[in-house]
Scaffold this motif. Sequence first.
Motif, PDB file in Angstrom:
ATOM      1  N   ASP A  64     -14.615   6.177   0.773  1.00  0.00           N
ATOM      2  CA  ASP A  64     -14.287   4.753   0.734  1.00  0.00           C
ATOM      3  C   ASP A  64     -12.894   4.460   0.190  1.00  0.00           C
ATOM      4  O   ASP A  64     -12.559   3.311  -0.082  1.00  0.00           O
ATOM      5  N   CYS A  65     -12.086   5.507   0.010  1.00  0.00           N
ATOM      6  CA  CYS A  65     -10.751   5.323  -0.545  1.00  0.00           C
ATOM      7  C   CYS A  65      -9.860   4.550   0.432  1.00  0.00           C
ATOM      8  O   CYS A  65      -9.943   4.747   1.645  1.00  0.00           O
ATOM      9  N   GLY A  66      -9.022   3.733  -0.089  1.00  0.00           N
ATOM     10  CA  GLY A  66      -8.093   2.972   0.738  1.00  0.00           C
ATOM     11  C   GLY A  66      -7.067   3.851   1.428  1.00  0.00           C
ATOM     12  O   GLY A  66      -6.535   3.486   2.474  1.00  0.00           O
ATOM     13  N   ASP A  67      -6.771   5.006   0.859  1.00  0.00           N
ATOM     14  CA  ASP A  67      -5.774   5.903   1.431  1.00  0.00           C
ATOM     15  C   ASP A  67      -6.381   6.972   2.338  1.00  0.00           C
ATOM     16  O   ASP A  67      -5.683   7.897   2.750  1.00  0.00           O
ATOM     17  N   ASN A  68      -7.672   6.871   2.632  1.00  0.00           N
ATOM     18  CA  ASN A  68      -8.342   7.849   3.474  1.00  0.00           C
ATOM     19  C   ASN A  68      -7.605   7.947   4.805  1.00  0.00           C
ATOM     20  O   ASN A  68      -7.275   6.924   5.382  1.00  0.00           O
ATOM     21  N   PRO A  69      -7.284   9.080   5.321  1.00  0.00           N
ATOM     22  CA  PRO A  69      -7.675  10.446   4.958  1.00  0.00           C
ATOM     23  C   PRO A  69      -6.692  11.169   4.050  1.00  0.00           C
ATOM     24  O   PRO A  69      -6.779  12.374   3.881  1.00  0.00           O
ATOM     25  N   TYR A  70      -5.745  10.444   3.444  1.00  0.00           N
ATOM     26  CA  TYR A  70      -4.711  11.085   2.618  1.00  0.00           C
ATOM     27  C   TYR A  70      -4.987  10.975   1.123  1.00  0.00           C
ATOM     28  O   TYR A  70      -4.112  11.207   0.314  1.00  0.00           O
ATOM     29  N   CYS A  71      -6.208  10.656   0.753  1.00  0.00           N
ATOM     30  CA  CYS A  71      -6.566  10.439  -0.646  1.00  0.00           C
ATOM     31  C   CYS A  71      -6.876  11.733  -1.390  1.00  0.00           C
ATOM     32  O   CYS A  71      -6.975  11.736  -2.607  1.00  0.00           O
TER      33      CYS A  71
END
Length: 151
Positions: A64-71
């Motif tokens: 659920d990270c806002g930076d997905n897929p770079y989280c």
Amino acid sequence: MAITDKIYLKNHRQLASQLDTNLPKGAFKGATLDLLFQGEGLEKLDDASQERVLDFTQDFLDCDCGDNPYCGCAERKFIRYLLELRADGLGPEAIVDVMSDDYMVYAYPGDVLSFLDDSVRALEAIESLAAVEGDGEAERRASRKKHELSG
């Protein structure tokens, strides 16, 4: 260099050809993650490849990270997957075989062995620091995890 930098797409050329696009060989490279996360063109893959790619996407890119897929969640989940395979008693070559079967990715057994060795060394350091700090619970957890990885 992180172990996830040494995880490669199996049948890389075949996948790139089916998708009709340039595709990095590294499973955790930005362009690969973009393609998997966005899902564009995945319907062009043969059924077996499509199933493995979707499994990889669901198991590692779902967060659920806002930076997905770079989280970094995908990399952490994959590292946890490798450690769980080792805790199940698999050696480096067997781990490579399982990840290839499960997700159509591979690594060199020597790289997996180095990763596992580094993990054991990190747990030894945690165990020693916990002992110095008098944190018996952390020391026991690190010791238990170290023994799981050591076989």
